[in-house]
Design a protein around this motif. Structure first.
Motif, PDB file in Angstrom:
ATOM      1  N   LYS A   1       0.827  -1.218   0.000  1.00 41.93           N
ATOM      2  CA  LYS A   1       0.000   0.000   0.000  1.00 41.93           C
ATOM      3  C   LYS A   1       0.852   1.255   0.000  1.00 41.93           C
ATOM      4  O   LYS A   1       0.492   2.264  -0.625  1.00 41.93           O
ATOM      5  CB  LYS A   1      -0.945   0.010   1.195  1.00 41.93           C
ATOM      6  N   TRP A   2       2.024   1.212   0.664  1.00 42.02           N
ATOM      7  CA  TRP A   2       2.879   2.399   0.712  1.00 42.02           C
ATOM      8  C   TRP A   2       3.582   2.620  -0.621  1.00 42.02           C
ATOM      9  O   TRP A   2       3.853   3.755  -1.005  1.00 42.02           O
ATOM     10  CB  TRP A   2       3.885   2.280   1.849  1.00 42.02           C
TER      11      TRP A   2
ATOM     12  N   GLU B   1       9.015   9.228   7.885  1.00 40.48           N
ATOM     13  CA  GLU B   1       7.925   8.336   8.295  1.00 40.48           C
ATOM     14  C   GLU B   1       7.707   7.200   7.300  1.00 40.48           C
ATOM     15  O   GLU B   1       7.375   6.083   7.705  1.00 40.48           O
ATOM     16  CB  GLU B   1       6.641   9.135   8.510  1.00 40.48           C
TER      17      GLU B   1
ATOM     18  N   VAL C   1       7.880   3.422   8.640  1.00 37.14           N
ATOM     19  CA  VAL C   1       6.721   2.543   8.558  1.00 37.14           C
ATOM     20  C   VAL C   1       6.990   1.325   7.672  1.00 37.14           C
ATOM     21  O   VAL C   1       6.388   0.259   7.864  1.00 37.14           O
ATOM     22  CB  VAL C   1       5.480   3.324   8.065  1.00 37.14           C
TER      23      VAL C   1
ATOM     24  N   GLY D   1       0.354  12.538   9.146  1.00 30.86           N
ATOM     25  CA  GLY D   1      -0.654  11.491   8.987  1.00 30.86           C
ATOM     26  C   GLY D   1      -0.023  10.107   8.959  1.00 30.86           C
ATOM     27  O   GLY D   1      -0.537   9.164   9.578  1.00 30.86           O
ATOM     28  N   ILE D   2       1.105   9.982   8.250  1.00 28.71           N
ATOM     29  CA  ILE D   2       1.824   8.700   8.222  1.00 28.71           C
ATOM     30  C   ILE D   2       2.354   8.373   9.614  1.00 28.71           C
ATOM     31  O   ILE D   2       2.327   7.220  10.051  1.00 28.71           O
ATOM     32  CB  ILE D   2       2.963   8.734   7.186  1.00 28.71           C
TER      33      ILE D   2
ATOM     34  N   THR E   1       1.010   9.240  12.464  1.00 27.48           N
ATOM     35  CA  THR E   1      -0.125   8.780  13.265  1.00 27.48           C
ATOM     36  C   THR E   1      -0.433   7.313  12.974  1.00 27.48           C
ATOM     37  O   THR E   1      -0.674   6.515  13.891  1.00 27.48           O
ATOM     38  CB  THR E   1      -1.367   9.640  12.975  1.00 27.48           C
ATOM     39  N   TYR E   2      -0.401   6.950  11.701  1.00 29.34           N
ATOM     40  CA  TYR E   2      -0.639   5.558  11.310  1.00 29.34           C
ATOM     41  C   TYR E   2       0.413   4.656  11.945  1.00 29.34           C
ATOM     42  O   TYR E   2       0.077   3.596  12.502  1.00 29.34           O
ATOM     43  CB  TYR E   2      -0.590   5.422   9.787  1.00 29.34           C
ATOM     44  N   ARG E   3       1.689   5.035  11.854  1.00 29.39           N
ATOM     45  CA  ARG E   3       2.776   4.201  12.393  1.00 29.39           C
ATOM     46  C   ARG E   3       2.614   4.016  13.898  1.00 29.39           C
ATOM     47  O   ARG E   3       2.756   2.891  14.421  1.00 29.39           O
ATOM     48  CB  ARG E   3       4.130   4.835  12.095  1.00 29.39           C
TER      49      ARG E   3
ATOM     50  N   GLN F   1      -0.096   4.265  15.736  1.00 33.22           N
ATOM     51  CA  GLN F   1      -1.265   3.441  16.043  1.00 33.22           C
ATOM     52  C   GLN F   1      -0.991   1.972  15.749  1.00 33.22           C
ATOM     53  O   GLN F   1      -1.418   1.090  16.506  1.00 33.22           O
ATOM     54  CB  GLN F   1      -2.467   3.934  15.242  1.00 33.22           C
ATOM     55  N   ALA F   2      -0.272   1.708  14.638  1.00 31.38           N
ATOM     56  CA  ALA F   2       0.073   0.324  14.288  1.00 31.38           C
ATOM     57  C   ALA F   2       0.987  -0.281  15.347  1.00 31.38           C
ATOM     58  O   ALA F   2       0.817  -1.448  15.743  1.00 31.38           O
ATOM     59  CB  ALA F   2       0.750   0.291  12.918  1.00 31.38           C
TER      60      ALA F   2
END
Length: 282
Positions: free
Chosen positions: A77-78, A206, A210, A265-266, A268-270, A272-273
């Motif tokens: 996806k990245w 990021e 990630v 935003g990336i 935040t995703y990292r 949370q993951a």
């Protein structure tokens, strides 16, 4: 803190800061060097990566620090998102510019622009293995080992990446390109560029963190060089005088803020993951 890592980081920083000036010195003793394609410019471009490789060899470091492995598993996806970031943000900026009448799109020729864009991708891909990757790959991995928080990593990587551009902005970069992007002196252009690079650095750092790979960042940078720079420098759009600092797809304040939001935003995703992995005990 790990003194070996600190030593390696210091050596890397010193050589990176000096690399462009070494290139300028080489050009000064070699007559008739072509503007924008000199041996000194090549030295400036490749020395950070060569330095990181040399440090790793002599200090018996970990080659995984570079992020050379593509790590496709779980990261496809990245690889799909990375090449879309600059086109999407640039489209938003152009819409804002056209709506406010700060950007004139009347000279834009889609067919010739697509041809120009596609013809430069292979070159910019190779170039960006050296431009940026040693910073958001190798340097970032070393700073993580030093347990620096995210903001210190962004500032350190972004500032060094920006300072590395000093010889490029002050000497190597043709004056016509500077004036096409922002009609100011070389010194002011360099200051604006550093701020821009720091904002963009969050995205690159990021993406590396990630995916644990430099390649999404290289793809991201490849698209930027082939899309955004020709758009402005080759005259496909024109910006109202005095509005460049606000809306330029390269160094505009609005543009930089949008890329900063993408990077956060990336992040935040990292985070949370990573939190989910801790909750699941992985």
């Amino acid at each position: 803190m790990d003194t070996k890592v600190i030593r390696n980081v210091v050596v890397f920083i010193v050589v990176v800061v000096l690399s462009g000036w070494i290139g300028i010195l080489v050009d000064s003793v070699l007559p008739e060097q072509p503007e924008g394609d000199s041996l000194g410019l090549g030295i400036w471009l490749v020395l950070p990566m060569l330095t990181a490789i040399a440090i790793t060899i002599f200090s018996k470091g970990n080659w995984n620090d570079f992020g050379f492995k593509p790590n496709f598993k779980g990261n496809i996806k990245w690889y799909l998102i990375a090449p879309l970031i600059f086109p999407v943000v640039t489209a938003i900026v152009l819409i804002i510019g056209a709506t406010t009448k700060w950007i004139d799109l009347s000279a834009f020729d889609l067919r010739s622009f697509i041809l120009l864009f596609s013809s430069t991708l292979s070159f910019t891909f190779i170039k960006n293995i050296f431009d940026g990757a040693p910073f958001h790959g190798y340097l970032t991995s070393q700073l993580i080992k030093l347990n620096l928080n995210d903001w210190k990593i962004y500032l350190t990587v972004g500032s060094l990446w920006g300072i590395w551009h000093a010889p490029y902005c002050l000497v190597f970069l043709p004056e016509t390109d500077i004036q096409a992007v922002l009609p100011v002196s070389r010194a002011i252009f360099f200051i604006v560029l550093i701020i821009t690079i720091i904002c963009w650095t969050v995205m690159y750092v990021e993406l590396f963190r990630v995916t644990k790979s430099i390649w999404p960042g290289v793809v991201l940078h490849m698209v930027e060089d082939s899309l955004v720079n020709p758009l402005v420098i080759s005259g496909y759009i024109s910006i109202v005088a005095g509005k460049e600092i606000l809306i330029s797809p390269i160094i505009g304040i609005i543009t930089s803020i949008l890329y900063l939001f993408v990077g956060l935003g990336i992040r935040t995703y990292r985070r949370q993951a990573n939190q989910m992995l801790l909750v699941n005990g992985e």
